[in-house]
Design a protein around this motif. Sequence first.
Motif, PDB file in Angstrom:
ATOM      1  N   GLY A 298       8.920 -31.537   0.294  1.00 29.04           N
ATOM      2  CA  GLY A 298       8.089 -30.364   0.523  1.00 29.04           C
ATOM      3  C   GLY A 298       8.087 -29.897   1.963  1.00 29.04           C
ATOM      4  N   ALA A 299       8.302 -30.809   2.907  1.00 34.06           N
ATOM      5  CA  ALA A 299       8.276 -30.456   4.330  1.00 34.06           C
ATOM      6  C   ALA A 299       9.559 -29.789   4.795  1.00 34.06           C
ATOM      7  CB  ALA A 299       8.019 -31.707   5.166  1.00 34.06           C
ATOM      8  N   ALA A 300      10.606 -29.857   3.970  1.00 36.59           N
ATOM      9  CA  ALA A 300      11.894 -29.269   4.347  1.00 36.59           C
ATOM     10  C   ALA A 300      11.956 -27.798   3.953  1.00 36.59           C
ATOM     11  CB  ALA A 300      13.031 -30.033   3.665  1.00 36.59           C
ATOM     12  N   ASP A 301      12.834 -27.062   4.636  1.00 39.52           N
ATOM     13  CA  ASP A 301      13.104 -25.679   4.262  1.00 39.52           C
ATOM     14  C   ASP A 301      14.261 -25.583   3.276  1.00 39.52           C
ATOM     15  OD1 ASP A 301      11.176 -24.350   6.015  1.00 39.52           O
ATOM     16  OD2 ASP A 301      12.456 -25.050   7.655  1.00 39.52           O
ATOM     17  N   ALA A 302      15.142 -26.586   3.310  1.00 36.16           N
ATOM     18  CA  ALA A 302      16.295 -26.624   2.412  1.00 36.16           C
ATOM     19  C   ALA A 302      16.702 -28.080   2.219  1.00 36.16           C
ATOM     20  CB  ALA A 302      17.454 -25.814   2.978  1.00 36.16           C
ATOM     21  N   LEU A 303      17.466 -28.321   1.153  1.00 36.04           N
ATOM     22  CA  LEU A 303      17.871 -29.671   0.797  1.00 36.04           C
ATOM     23  C   LEU A 303      19.381 -29.753   0.647  1.00 36.04           C
ATOM     24  CD1 LEU A 303      15.223 -30.223  -2.043  1.00 36.04           C
ATOM     25  CD2 LEU A 303      15.030 -30.978   0.346  1.00 36.04           C
ATOM     26  N   LEU A 304      19.931 -30.897   1.017  1.00 36.67           N
ATOM     27  CA  LEU A 304      21.340 -31.209   0.818  1.00 36.67           C
ATOM     28  C   LEU A 304      21.394 -32.590   0.187  1.00 36.67           C
ATOM     29  CD1 LEU A 304      24.417 -30.810   1.267  1.00 36.67           C
ATOM     30  CD2 LEU A 304      24.085 -31.712   3.581  1.00 36.67           C
TER      31      LEU A 304
END
Length: 196
Positions: free
Chosen positions: A77-83
């Motif tokens: 949730g704290a990220a803006d995007a995921l890899l």
Amino acid sequence: MKLLAFAASNASHSINRQLVDYAVGLLADGQIEGVPAGALEISSLDLNDFEMPIYSIDRQNADGIPQPAHDFYNLLGAADALLISFAEHNGSYTVAYKNVFDWASRIDMRVYHDKPIVMLSTSPGGGGGGFVLRTAGHLAGYFGNEVLASLAVPRFGENFDTEADRLTDPDLDVQLREALATLAGVLTGCADNPDS
């Protein structure tokens, strides 16, 4: 922009970890079109830090949701995007990832918090983890995800130089760079909204 990158594997020498680390290096060094060096605040996680009992409704009713599930959910949730690079076990997610994911989904079904994601996978075989990658992509919207791009890298041992830490197949390397370049649009969106 905050990017969270990790391998959906708990193997100590995960080839999916090697692939995602290579991708992170390209992003951090400004080697991806539209993503300047230093533009991303990149963090990672290790699934081994989120070991919990195998999910069951009986355990949840008796003891609630374990803290590691909350920690995992909050990191996403704290990220803006995921890899994420998905390891494939018998055509599906690893048990380690599925268990963490199942626990986190009891907090909220939208585990991915409606974050944009680039999905990768690799394996020693010719399929490159394509089964799990298709499953993850198919279910992404249901669990709160917008898939920007995906790439399965087949025959990891033949297409990745572990000493040099890089993809050696030029076509796959181009495809990876193109997949990662989709993050540029997200980066632009975050610049327009500095509170994100």
